[in-house]
Write a protein that holds these residues in place. Structure first.
Motif, PDB file in Angstrom:
ATOM      1  N   GLY A  36       0.803  -1.210   0.000  1.00 32.00           N
ATOM      2  CA  GLY A  36       0.000   0.000   0.000  1.00 32.00           C
ATOM      3  C   GLY A  36       0.835   1.259   0.000  1.00 32.00           C
ATOM      4  O   GLY A  36       2.047   1.247  -0.255  1.00 32.00           O
ATOM      5  N   ALA A  37       0.173   2.371   0.278  1.00 34.06           N
ATOM      6  CA  ALA A  37       0.826   3.674   0.370  1.00 34.06           C
ATOM      7  C   ALA A  37       0.712   4.183   1.802  1.00 34.06           C
ATOM      8  O   ALA A  37       0.022   3.589   2.632  1.00 34.06           O
ATOM      9  N   THR A  38       1.371   5.295   2.088  1.00 34.40           N
ATOM     10  CA  THR A  38       1.350   5.830   3.446  1.00 34.40           C
ATOM     11  C   THR A  38      -0.074   6.119   3.908  1.00 34.40           C
ATOM     12  O   THR A  38      -0.425   5.852   5.058  1.00 34.40           O
ATOM     13  N   ASN A  39      -0.900   6.653   3.006  1.00 33.40           N
ATOM     14  CA  ASN A  39      -2.243   7.062   3.411  1.00 33.40           C
ATOM     15  C   ASN A  39      -3.359   6.105   2.988  1.00 33.40           C
ATOM     16  O   ASN A  39      -4.463   6.182   3.516  1.00 33.40           O
ATOM     17  N   ARG A  40      -3.071   5.214   2.034  1.00 34.01           N
ATOM     18  CA  ARG A  40      -4.140   4.326   1.558  1.00 34.01           C
ATOM     19  C   ARG A  40      -3.595   2.915   1.290  1.00 34.01           C
ATOM     20  O   ARG A  40      -2.660   2.732   0.515  1.00 34.01           O
ATOM     21  N   THR A  41      -4.219   1.950   1.966  1.00 31.60           N
ATOM     22  CA  THR A  41      -3.881   0.541   1.740  1.00 31.60           C
ATOM     23  C   THR A  41      -5.181  -0.231   1.579  1.00 31.60           C
ATOM     24  O   THR A  41      -6.136  -0.030   2.345  1.00 31.60           O
ATOM     25  N   HIS A  42      -5.233  -1.112   0.588  1.00 28.31           N
ATOM     26  CA  HIS A  42      -6.443  -1.864   0.268  1.00 28.31           C
ATOM     27  C   HIS A  42      -6.203  -3.358   0.458  1.00 28.31           C
ATOM     28  O   HIS A  42      -5.060  -3.829   0.500  1.00 28.31           O
ATOM     29  N   LEU A  43      -7.292  -4.106   0.538  1.00 28.35           N
ATOM     30  CA  LEU A  43      -7.194  -5.547   0.728  1.00 28.35           C
ATOM     31  C   LEU A  43      -6.430  -6.194  -0.434  1.00 28.35           C
ATOM     32  O   LEU A  43      -5.658  -7.141  -0.234  1.00 28.35           O
ATOM     33  N   LYS A  44      -6.624  -5.669  -1.645  1.00 22.47           N
ATOM     34  CA  LYS A  44      -5.930  -6.233  -2.805  1.00 22.47           C
ATOM     35  C   LYS A  44      -4.411  -6.090  -2.679  1.00 22.47           C
ATOM     36  O   LYS A  44      -3.658  -6.895  -3.246  1.00 22.47           O
ATOM     37  N   GLU A  55      -7.870   2.134   4.932  1.00 22.05           N
ATOM     38  CA  GLU A  55      -7.151   1.055   5.588  1.00 22.05           C
ATOM     39  C   GLU A  55      -8.006  -0.191   5.610  1.00 22.05           C
ATOM     40  O   GLU A  55      -9.232  -0.132   5.461  1.00 22.05           O
ATOM     41  N   VAL A  56      -7.374  -1.318   5.781  1.00 21.59           N
ATOM     42  CA  VAL A  56      -8.065  -2.605   5.828  1.00 21.59           C
ATOM     43  C   VAL A  56      -8.381  -2.918   7.274  1.00 21.59           C
ATOM     44  O   VAL A  56      -7.500  -2.862   8.151  1.00 21.59           O
ATOM     45  N   SER A  57      -9.615  -3.241   7.562  1.00 25.33           N
ATOM     46  CA  SER A  57     -10.013  -3.550   8.934  1.00 25.33           C
ATOM     47  C   SER A  57      -9.425  -4.880   9.370  1.00 25.33           C
ATOM     48  O   SER A  57      -9.057  -5.733   8.547  1.00 25.33           O
ATOM     49  N   ILE A  58      -9.372  -5.081  10.671  1.00 25.69           N
ATOM     50  CA  ILE A  58      -8.848  -6.333  11.197  1.00 25.69           C
ATOM     51  C   ILE A  58      -9.739  -7.497  10.775  1.00 25.69           C
ATOM     52  O   ILE A  58      -9.252  -8.601  10.483  1.00 25.69           O
ATOM     53  N   GLU A  59     -11.053  -7.267  10.676  1.00 22.41           N
ATOM     54  CA  GLU A  59     -11.964  -8.329  10.265  1.00 22.41           C
ATOM     55  C   GLU A  59     -11.676  -8.764   8.823  1.00 22.41           C
ATOM     56  O   GLU A  59     -11.674  -9.958   8.515  1.00 22.41           O
ATOM     57  N   GLU A  60     -11.432  -7.792   7.936  1.00 29.40           N
ATOM     58  CA  GLU A  60     -11.115  -8.118   6.545  1.00 29.40           C
ATOM     59  C   GLU A  60      -9.797  -8.879   6.445  1.00 29.40           C
ATOM     60  O   GLU A  60      -9.653  -9.822   5.667  1.00 29.40           O
TER      61      GLU A  60
END
Length: 466
Positions: free
Chosen positions: A198-206, A235-240
């Motif tokens: 991801g990046a500093t401000n945005r990270t995705h599940l993919k 951000e990606v949640s802990i559940e995801e």
């Protein structure tokens, strides 16, 4: 300079003085000798620098030795008055312990205990058993183990779960906290291989999914502690993350930092997830601190699946970072208070301070001003004003807690001079300066702080004219 130096007496001469003989009755001879040598060395240095006092009388010299003797014989670790408004102040020792925790520590410290003996069988027991049942009861976790701080907990978990393998973590969670503790450094020390996504401000599940390979040993989520990323973020949640880990057969670890056990939203404090929420998410391992929002002694708590905890118990690193009996006693007593939420909020100082409401603080401030005004010089004035407090301890860095402050002014003294004078007292007072006013936050002032604070304010006198 030679004449000035000659006026400074020798050590042997001072030892013959009757006042020094009195010191020797109360203090060990080596300590008295050290105080004398330190005092004389300082006077010689003053002479070299051209600032030697005009007269070095016997009484004045004895007074200097006495002050130095008091300094040498005093404990370096001292109690202070926290008027800063930072509830969990790392530099001031983080959380204050509940009275029951202090009493339990004192009891265990002065007696032998069943630290590592099973009293039923008479055989060797395990120190962690004193805490595991309580932690599982309060959090719903399968198993638990406790080490000496959260950095050690993270190190042990990473070493035991993923040494030699890749650990996937978001770039926005590669934190550094106080003391230059950095997640990448701990990961390197544990033998894991960092895989940033991801990046500093945005990270995705993919991003996590595309980073996973046959070498992936762990998915790691880290509490951002004492900073927050705001604005255009994701951000990606802990559940995801747990769902992805389960799908791929890879364990998930959450380092949640503050160790909050109660939902404080009823008191106006929200945004900090509880340990229980992370346990319910299904994370395989959770690590947190014992001396932050949990309100106990310094400790690193590891909760999670029994199969993993059992593996960590056998790790050779555990003995190097295990807790001692005093930490165990304090943490056990603190955790017992959580069986009743009202009791926990009332008796655990960190929770009590965090949940104080502005109206309660105003009443406290009015009471303190009434009790202080008759004990301080007329040149010192106290007034109440509104302000804000901070949680501290790396939790909720953007949250301002409404509070009430005591503004201290003294004729002829700047806010900086007041700050210096109060920090230099018998019981140091630590406040803050804002817009050239010296302020003490009532949220972090304790009831037993009032007498030493009054004593410190008595010494705020107007300096003589130059």
């Amino acid at each position: 300079m030679g004449n000035e130096l000659s006026r400074i007496p020798k050590v042997d001469k001072l030892l013959a003085w009757p006042q020094v003989a009195a010191f020797l009755v109360k203090h060990p001879r080596p300590l008295v000798l050290q105080a004398i040598r330190n005092t004389l060395d300082r006077l010689r240095q003053e002479s070299v620098n051209g600032v030697l006092r005009e007269k070095i009388g016997e009484d004045g010299l004895i007074a200097l030795v006495s002050v130095e003797l008091d300094r040498l014989s005093s404990s370096s670790l001292r109690t202070v008055i926290n008027g800063s408004g930072v509830v969990i102040h790392t530099n001031l020792g983080r959380s204050l312990l509940a009275r029951s925790a202090c009493e339990q520590i004192a009891t265990v410290a002065g007696h032998y205990s069943n630290l590592e003996i099973d009293l039923t069988t008479g055989e060797r027991g395990e120190r962690y058993s004193h805490l595991e049942g309580l932690l599982c009861e309060l959090t719903g976790a399968e198993a638990a183990i406790v080490v000496n701080n959260n950095a050690a907990a993270v190190l042990l978990a990473l070493s035991g779960m993923a040494a030699g393998r890749e650990v996937v973590v978001s770039r926005g969670e590669l934190v550094e906290i106080g003391g230059a503790f950095r997640i990448p450094d701990v990961m390197r020390q544990s033998g894991c291989l960092l895989r940033e996504v991801g990046a500093t401000n945005r990270t995705h599940l993919k991003d996590y999914r595309s980073a996973m390979t046959a070498e992936t040993g762990l998915l790691l989520k880290v509490h951002t502690s004492n900073y927050a990323v705001v604005g255009f973020t994701a951000e990606v949640s802990i559940e995801e993350l747990v769902a992805l880990g389960s799908e791929q057969g890879i364990p998930v670890m959450a380092d949640i930092g503050s160790g909050l056990l109660l939902d404080l939203s009823l008191y106006g404090i929200s945004g900090e997830p509880t340990i229980n929420e992370y346990v319910r998410s299904g994370a395989d391992i959770i690590t947190c601190s014992g001396d932050k929002m949990l309100g106990g002694p310094q400790a690193g708590i590891i909760l999670g699946k029994r199969s993993i905890i059992d593996k960590l118990r056998r790790h050779p690193l555990l003995r190097a970072i295990r807790i001692d009996k005093l930490t165990l006693a304090g943490l056990e007593a603190t955790l017992r208070l959580y069986r009743d939420e009202r009791q926990a909020v009332a008796e655990i100082p960190t929770l009590r301070m965090l949940t104080l409401q502005p109206a309660d603080l105003m009443k406290k401030g009015q009471s303190w001003l009434r009790r202080l005004r008759g004990k301080i010089p007329v040149s010192v004035t106290l007034a109440l004003q509104e302000g804000s407090s901070q949680v501290g301890g790396g939790a909720l860095p953007l949250l301002d807690l409404p509070t009430v402050l005591i503004a201290v002014t003294a004729e002829g003294l700047s806010a900086q001079a007041i700050d210096q004078a109060l920090r230099s007292g018998r019981v140091p007072v630590l406040g803050r300066i804002y817009r050239d006013r010296y302020l003490l936050d009532l949220r972090t002032l304790q009831e037993n702080d009032l007498p030493p604070l009054a004593e410190a304010l008595q010494l705020l006198v107007t300096p003589p004219p130059s």
